[in-house]
Write an enzyme that holds these catalytic residues in place. Sequence first.
Site, PDB file in Angstrom:
ATOM      1  N   CYS A   1      -1.681   9.520   2.295  1.00 49.88           N
ATOM      2  CA  CYS A   1      -1.288   8.878   1.028  1.00 49.88           C
ATOM      3  C   CYS A   1      -2.185   9.313  -0.121  1.00 49.88           C
ATOM      4  CB  CYS A   1      -1.314   7.370   1.180  1.00 49.88           C
ATOM      5  SG  CYS A   1      -2.903   6.731   1.743  1.00 49.88           S
TER       6      CYS A   1
ATOM      7  N   GLU B   1       0.871  -1.180   0.000  1.00 50.80           N
ATOM      8  CA  GLU B   1       0.000   0.000   0.000  1.00 50.80           C
ATOM      9  C   GLU B   1       0.905   1.226   0.000  1.00 50.80           C
ATOM     10  OE1 GLU B   1      -3.173   0.020  -0.297  1.00 50.80           O
ATOM     11  OE2 GLU B   1      -3.890  -1.950   0.339  1.00 50.80           O
TER      12      GLU B   1
HETATM   13  P1  NAD Z   1       8.125   5.262   7.335  1.00 49.60           P
HETATM   14  O1  NAD Z   1       9.364   6.044   7.089  1.00 49.60           O
HETATM   15  O2  NAD Z   1       7.599   5.123   8.714  1.00 49.60           O
HETATM   16  O3  NAD Z   1       8.383   3.821   6.692  1.00 49.60           O
HETATM   17  C1  NAD Z   1       7.390   2.821   6.651  1.00 49.60           C
HETATM   18  C2  NAD Z   1       7.909   1.568   7.352  1.00 49.60           C
HETATM   19  O4  NAD Z   1       9.046   1.078   6.657  1.00 49.60           O
HETATM   20  C3  NAD Z   1       8.327   1.830   8.790  1.00 49.60           C
HETATM   21  O5  NAD Z   1       7.790   0.820   9.635  1.00 49.60           O
HETATM   22  C4  NAD Z   1       9.840   1.801   8.716  1.00 49.60           C
HETATM   23  O6  NAD Z   1      10.443   1.346   9.915  1.00 49.60           O
HETATM   24  C5  NAD Z   1      10.095   0.841   7.581  1.00 49.60           C
HETATM   25  N1  NAD Z   1      11.377   1.100   6.928  1.00 49.60           N
HETATM   26  C6  NAD Z   1      11.922   2.327   6.671  1.00 49.60           C
HETATM   27  N2  NAD Z   1      13.112   2.186   6.043  1.00 49.60           N
HETATM   28  C7  NAD Z   1      13.328   0.867   5.899  1.00 49.60           C
HETATM   29  C8  NAD Z   1      14.373   0.079   5.325  1.00 49.60           C
HETATM   30  N3  NAD Z   1      15.451   0.653   4.779  1.00 49.60           N
HETATM   31  N4  NAD Z   1      14.248  -1.273   5.364  1.00 49.60           N
HETATM   32  C9  NAD Z   1      13.157  -1.857   5.906  1.00 49.60           C
HETATM   33  N5  NAD Z   1      12.143  -1.157   6.474  1.00 49.60           N
HETATM   34  C10 NAD Z   1      12.226   0.174   6.475  1.00 49.60           C
HETATM   35  O7  NAD Z   1       6.910   5.845   6.516  1.00 49.60           O
HETATM   36  P2  NAD Z   1       6.924   6.447   5.052  1.00 49.60           P
HETATM   37  O8  NAD Z   1       7.369   5.415   4.082  1.00 49.60           O
HETATM   38  O9  NAD Z   1       7.572   7.777   5.029  1.00 49.60           O
HETATM   39  O10 NAD Z   1       5.340   6.668   4.925  1.00 49.60           O
HETATM   40  C11 NAD Z   1       4.803   7.571   4.060  1.00 49.60           C
HETATM   41  C12 NAD Z   1       4.518   6.900   2.714  1.00 49.60           C
HETATM   42  O11 NAD Z   1       3.517   5.914   2.899  1.00 49.60           O
HETATM   43  C13 NAD Z   1       3.964   7.866   1.697  1.00 49.60           C
HETATM   44  O12 NAD Z   1       4.507   7.581   0.448  1.00 49.60           O
HETATM   45  C14 NAD Z   1       2.465   7.559   1.709  1.00 49.60           C
HETATM   46  O13 NAD Z   1       1.820   7.899   0.518  1.00 49.60           O
HETATM   47  C15 NAD Z   1       2.471   6.084   1.962  1.00 49.60           C
HETATM   48  N6  NAD Z   1       1.213   5.654   2.575  1.00 49.60           N
HETATM   49  C16 NAD Z   1       0.409   4.805   1.880  1.00 49.60           C
HETATM   50  C17 NAD Z   1      -0.814   4.413   2.414  1.00 49.60           C
HETATM   51  C18 NAD Z   1      -1.737   3.487   1.676  1.00 49.60           C
HETATM   52  O14 NAD Z   1      -2.623   2.912   2.308  1.00 49.60           O
HETATM   53  N7  NAD Z   1      -1.589   3.317   0.374  1.00 49.60           N
HETATM   54  C19 NAD Z   1      -1.190   4.882   3.669  1.00 49.60           C
HETATM   55  C20 NAD Z   1      -0.330   5.735   4.348  1.00 49.60           C
HETATM   56  C21 NAD Z   1       0.873   6.109   3.791  1.00 49.60           C
END
Ligand code: NAD
Length: 460
Positions: free
Chosen positions: A254, A219
């Site tokens: 998102c 997602e």
């Molecule tokens: P984040 O930085 O918290 O990362 C998400 C998860 O990935 C965390 O649990 C983090 O610990 C893990 N993570 C980070 N780096 C990693 C790595 N190198 N290796 C393994 N795991 C790792 O959150 P984010 O990615 O900044 O979240 C925002 C993004 O999520 C945006 O792009 C947003 O659009 C998307 N999003 C999508 C939805 C959906 O339902 N489609 C909902 C909310 C957010």
Amino acid sequence: MSFQLQYTSLDEIQSTYDDLQKTFRAGKARPLAWRQHQLRQLLLMLNENQQAIVGALQADLNKPAAESLLGEVGAGIRTAERTLARVEEWVKPELVAVDEWQQSWSPTINKTPKGVVLIISPWNYPFILNIQPLIGAISAGCPAVLKPSEISAHTSALLADLIHKYLDNSTYRVVNGAVKETTYLLELKWDHIFYTGNSKVARIIATAAAKHLTPCTLELGGKSPVVVDAAHTDLKLAAKRILWGKTTNAGQICVAPDYILIPRDAQDAFIEALKEAYSTFHPGGALGSDSYGSIVSKGHYDRLQDLIKRTTAKPVIGGGSDGQRTIEPTVYRDVTQGDALLEGEIFGPLLPLVPVDNIQEAIEFINERSHPLALYVFTDDPEVKQAFVEQTLSGSLVFNDVFQHLSVGELPFQGIGESGYGAQHLKYTFDGFTHHRATVDIPFSAEPILARRYPPYQKA
Ligand code: NAD
């Protein structure tokens, strides 16, 4: 002093994984009554801890209580209640309709839990984005590990406390940590990985999953466009709805409207309508308003400040920030291809207006980019609607509002292409964690029909 989230040790991650595997093999999470009991416990957890959840979200994101109660706690309660009401129906084996000669075989789809699953979540809706897939895992009969985001530390700590207090600990566990802990988790063999977050990390997740051929739900996000067909819409109401969508959670959603495609000659009128909506939402300005949230971290604040510096477009609304973690809703006019605001997902309260000459140009603009998670079109012209249905591709398509489709749990919520794959929401989440196992029981009485398959073969 900043809050220190307690990370789970690698030894504990391993023993948690081993425990959950044993639980699955013992069949503990499988009985319908067990799933229903855990869902009731989850509901109790949500109802008894509303204030604590609102407090944690306030500490992480300065999220207004009304937004937390609606979008995080309320959404969790609603999902758990509806899942509880429907899970008995979902788990039932489905007898499929077949030709007469196969009817005695009882061709059935059995709903089998996939196994032990991993749920990795981001910081922007740090409560519901853990709870929603967890509800799906419980309903599907799958033990689950949740890995919340280390960035939303208060909520992640609370999640661990609450889940471990209310749910069965040998079946549902929270692992807290950052890259090291998640990397360790990803080396283990899961039966499904449900990841919500950015598309860069999604590639790490999908690559790790591929080593074990583990199926994933991804997602993700991206740039969700809004098209304002000014000649066929109520510009004021459109502006109000769009601005609401862009300022909820300070644009960190998102499916937030990322940029607006608007006919060139309607741009001025639309800006006036946005100004009017802004002054009704935040009569004293958004900075300091208790109906407006903040940017989650210094890192993300700096990322947005960098965009503000690099864009060559002019702000016509907002433009200020408190120098700490809050940025005013800021609208830019006459944004053109190549501008910094059109590079990646904005994920903050900056709103570029991109003038176009006509609807076809808007469609081409969208189609030249990755498929968005959501596409919003404000129009009451049926032909324009049909043009978007037929000529564009996006995770979802919403006419005349923004992200309200999320409240329709009967619809799948999912991306396409760069915005992800695999669906969620109510039965879709259940299905994602469920193996649809084809089952037949071919009676010996069917032998006369099958007799032709044995050698020696008849000449054709
Ligand atoms: P984040 O930085 O918290 O990362 C998400 C998860 O990935 C965390 O649990 C983090 O610990 C893990 N993570 C980070 N780096 C990693 C790595 N190198 N290796 C393994 N795991 C790792 O959150 P984010 O990615 O900044 O979240 C925002 C993004 O999520 C945006 O792009 C947003 O659009 C998307 N999003 C999508 C939805 C959906 O339902 N489609 C909902 C909310 C957010």
